[in-house]
Design an enzyme around this catalytic site. Structure first.
Site, PDB file in Angstrom:
ATOM      1  N   LYS A  12       1.103  -1.090  -0.020  1.00  0.00           N
ATOM      2  CA  LYS A  12      -0.138  -0.028  -0.517  1.00  0.00           C
ATOM      3  C   LYS A  12       0.586   1.033  -0.209  1.00  0.00           C
ATOM      4  O   LYS A  12       2.005   1.259   0.846  1.00  0.00           O
ATOM      5  CB  LYS A  12      -1.031   0.032   0.909  1.00  0.00           C
ATOM      6  CG  LYS A  12      -2.241   0.621   1.310  1.00  0.00           C
ATOM      7  CD  LYS A  12      -2.961   1.563   2.186  1.00  0.00           C
ATOM      8  CE  LYS A  12      -4.031   1.755   2.377  1.00  0.00           C
ATOM      9  NZ  LYS A  12      -4.506   1.912   3.675  1.00  0.00           N
ATOM     10  N   SER A  40      -9.692   1.698   2.620  1.00  0.00           N
ATOM     11  CA  SER A  40      -8.625   2.136   1.914  1.00  0.00           C
ATOM     12  C   SER A  40      -7.960   1.201   1.271  1.00  0.00           C
ATOM     13  O   SER A  40      -7.469   1.643   0.514  1.00  0.00           O
ATOM     14  CB  SER A  40      -8.362   3.513   3.292  1.00  0.00           C
ATOM     15  OG  SER A  40      -7.378   2.873   3.482  1.00  0.00           O
ATOM     16  N   SER A  85      -9.942  -0.413   6.905  1.00  0.00           N
ATOM     17  CA  SER A  85      -9.487  -0.691   5.957  1.00  0.00           C
ATOM     18  C   SER A  85      -8.986  -1.771   5.467  1.00  0.00           C
ATOM     19  O   SER A  85      -8.862  -1.429   4.143  1.00  0.00           O
ATOM     20  CB  SER A  85      -8.007   0.146   5.217  1.00  0.00           C
ATOM     21  OG  SER A  85      -8.876   1.891   5.672  1.00  0.00           O
TER      22      SER A  85
HETATM   23  N1  GLN Z   1     -12.880   4.293   6.512  1.00  0.00           N
HETATM   24  C1  GLN Z   1     -12.462   3.988   7.913  1.00  0.00           C
HETATM   25  C2  GLN Z   1     -12.163   6.029   7.193  1.00  0.00           C
HETATM   26  O1  GLN Z   1     -12.754   5.790   6.304  1.00  0.00           O
HETATM   27  C3  GLN Z   1     -11.402   3.375   8.230  1.00  0.00           C
HETATM   28  C4  GLN Z   1     -10.491   4.572   7.033  1.00  0.00           C
HETATM   29  C5  GLN Z   1      -8.332   2.832   7.671  1.00  0.00           C
HETATM   30  O2  GLN Z   1      -8.900   1.600   8.224  1.00  0.00           O
HETATM   31  N2  GLN Z   1      -7.460   3.635   6.793  1.00  0.00           N
HETATM   32  O3  GLN Z   1     -11.759   5.763   8.311  1.00  0.00           O
END
Ligand code: GLN
Length: 479
Positions: free
Chosen positions: A79, A154, A178
């Site tokens: 990532k 994400s 994410s």
């Molecule tokens: N979707 C969640 C957020 O927008 C989790 C994001 C993540 O785990 N990096 O904060």
């Protein structure tokens, strides 16, 4: 035999036996990426040259019968918020679109030590803030099961890479879901490890009390293999636990085979898509057939998890992202004559809308006069959420829930409505708030053919329990 379909542990065996050359295999993955990445937008950067070089080293080791690392020859995608020395690490943001880190993240060092082949950096929501990858400055990734749908986020680019066979394994980061949510939406396995088990040295910080790096893989065995490599104490990360990594693959066969399963009633009913609920209930039936004892429990504080998460995560994000000021890192606005103006222009031009929204929210909940009412309160509720789990784990081995209340949704469908988007994380944020491990495994498909994920949570450091339970279900679930 299609290389793209092999699990990591299978590919390593083939390479070890000399049935395929590593360089040849890596070249074929790179070719596939070049063909498919235009439509999937999974990779932001390819590390072609270094991948082929690492593959040559593996081939040499094979021909000289030297000992091979645990991940020898396996193409892994990383990532793009994890630092790779000399390679752009953008975090999906304009503000870092030219940032080249001078060092490797600890997890990257560990992959290299085990002869893994890092083939590229994957797309993400800007600074890992989002549930669809649509917040990336470089455009959204697409779900390989339906190109009009989001892959989740994400870590969407990493999930897409594994689901479409462009990489055999991938690393993601999980602050509130994410890794698990994109794994669920793309039909792969995603693990959020116990807080502190995997070093964050070299992971660009989003919300430091929640962030964890973890594996996205095609099956549970690969998840156990990759977690075994990346976990363990790291003196470079002050939040790293003093534990040593172990061979989790071994535990898959030897560990106990019956589990006490808790099913929280709050995770079912209104809000879940029918297909999701049905698939998860089918998985629960299977557990009963395996003679596991299944009982309904209550996690009364779960209803506050999203609100609590979005206070704590934004507060920490606003503080972590203060460092992007046009002076120390990345993008600098061109025409500013005063220092304050430089900060304002750089941040105004460099950050996208969602990141700005969170910085404002986070700054607000931390500000004098509001700190106790919001951030302080959030921390207290967080403790209650953790206690909910502590209580359940006194009597049960695992907790089962859907990973996401919906299957993959349409591109553009939720982007104008942040609150609806935030609800994508309703079942995932609790594990981060409580610091506990959780995995998502595929447990069926919707009528439209979109993957559904089952989430398994356990107490801190009980990854062994998670892997074994997930492995047994994986063997018995026909997905
Ligand atoms: N979707 C969640 C957020 O927008 C989790 C994001 C993540 O785990 N990096 O904060």
């Amino acid at each position: 035999m299609k290389l793209a379909e092999l699990k990591g542990w299978e590919l390593r065996e083939l390479i070890k036996k000399g049935e395929t050359g590593c360089k040849e295999a890596v070249a074929s993955f790179l070719d596939e990426i070049k063909k498919k990445n235009k439509s999937l937008n999974s990779f932001l950067t390819l590390t072609e040259e270094s991948a082929l070089k690492s593959a040559e080293i593996v081939d040499k080791k094979v021909s000289q019968k030297q000992k091979l690392g645990a991940l020898a020859g396996i193409p892994i995608a990383v990532k793009d918020n994890i630092c790779l020395r000399g390679v752009k690490t953008t975090c999906g943001s304009h503000i870092l679109d030219n940032f080249v880190p001078p060092y490797n993240a600890t997890v990257v060092e560990k992959l290299k030590k085990e002869d893994a082949i890092i083939i590229g950096k994957t797309n993400l929501d800007e600074f890992a803030m989002g549930s669809s990858t649509e917040n990336s400055y470089f455009g959204p990734s697409k779900n390989p099961h339906d190109l009009k749908k989001v892959p989740g986020g994400s870590s969407g680019g990493s999930a897409v890479a594994v689901a479409s066979g462009l990489a055999t394994m991938a690393l993601g980061s999980d602050t509130g879901g994410s890794i698990r949510q994109p794994a669920a939406l793309c039909g792969v396995v995603g693990l959020k490890p116990t807080y502190g088990t995997v070093s964050r040295y070299g992971l660009v910080a989003f919300a430091s009390s929640l962030d964890q790096i973890g594996p996205l893989t095609k099956d549970v065995k690969d998840s156990a293999l990759l977690f075994g490599v990346i976990s363990g104490h790291d003196p470079n990360d002050s939040t790293s636990l003093k534990i040593s990594s172990k061979d989790y693959l071994k535990t898959l066969d030897s560990y106990k085979t019956k589990f006490k399963v808790a099913v929280p009633k709050e995770a079912f009913g209104a809000g879940n898509e029918k297909d999701v609920e049905e698939a998860v209930k089918k998985a629960i039936k299977l557990m009963e057939k395996l003679n596991w004892s299944v009982s309904e429990v209550s996690l009364p504080y779960m209803e506050y998890a999203i609100a609590t998460y979005y206070i704590i995560a934004t507060a920490e994000a606003s503080s972590n992202l203060a460092r992007y000021d046009g002076v120390k890192y990345g993008y600098r606005s061109k025409d500013s004559s005063q220092l304050l103006e430089l900060y304002q222009n750089t941040r105004g031009e460099g950050f996208g809308n969602e990141v700005k929204r969170r910085i404002m929210l986070g700054t607000y909940v931390l500000s004098a006069g509001y700190y106790e009412a919001y951030y302080g309160k959030g921390q207290k509720v967080r403790t209650f959420i953790k206690q909910d789990f502590d209580n359940v784990f006194k009597d049960f081995d695992i907790v089962i829930m859907p990973t996401s209340p919906t299957v993959a949704f349409g591109l553009g469908e939720k982007i104008e409505d942040p609150l609806t988007m935030y609800l994508s994380d309703i079942f995932t944020v609790s594990a981060n708030l409580a610091g506990i491990p959780a995995i998502s495994i595929p447990c069926g498909k919707s009528k439209a053919g979109l993957p559904i994920g089952l989430q398994i949570l356990a107490k801190p450091l009980a990854e062994e329990t998670i892997f074994k339970a997930a492995y047994m279900l994986e063997q018995n679930l026909k997905t």
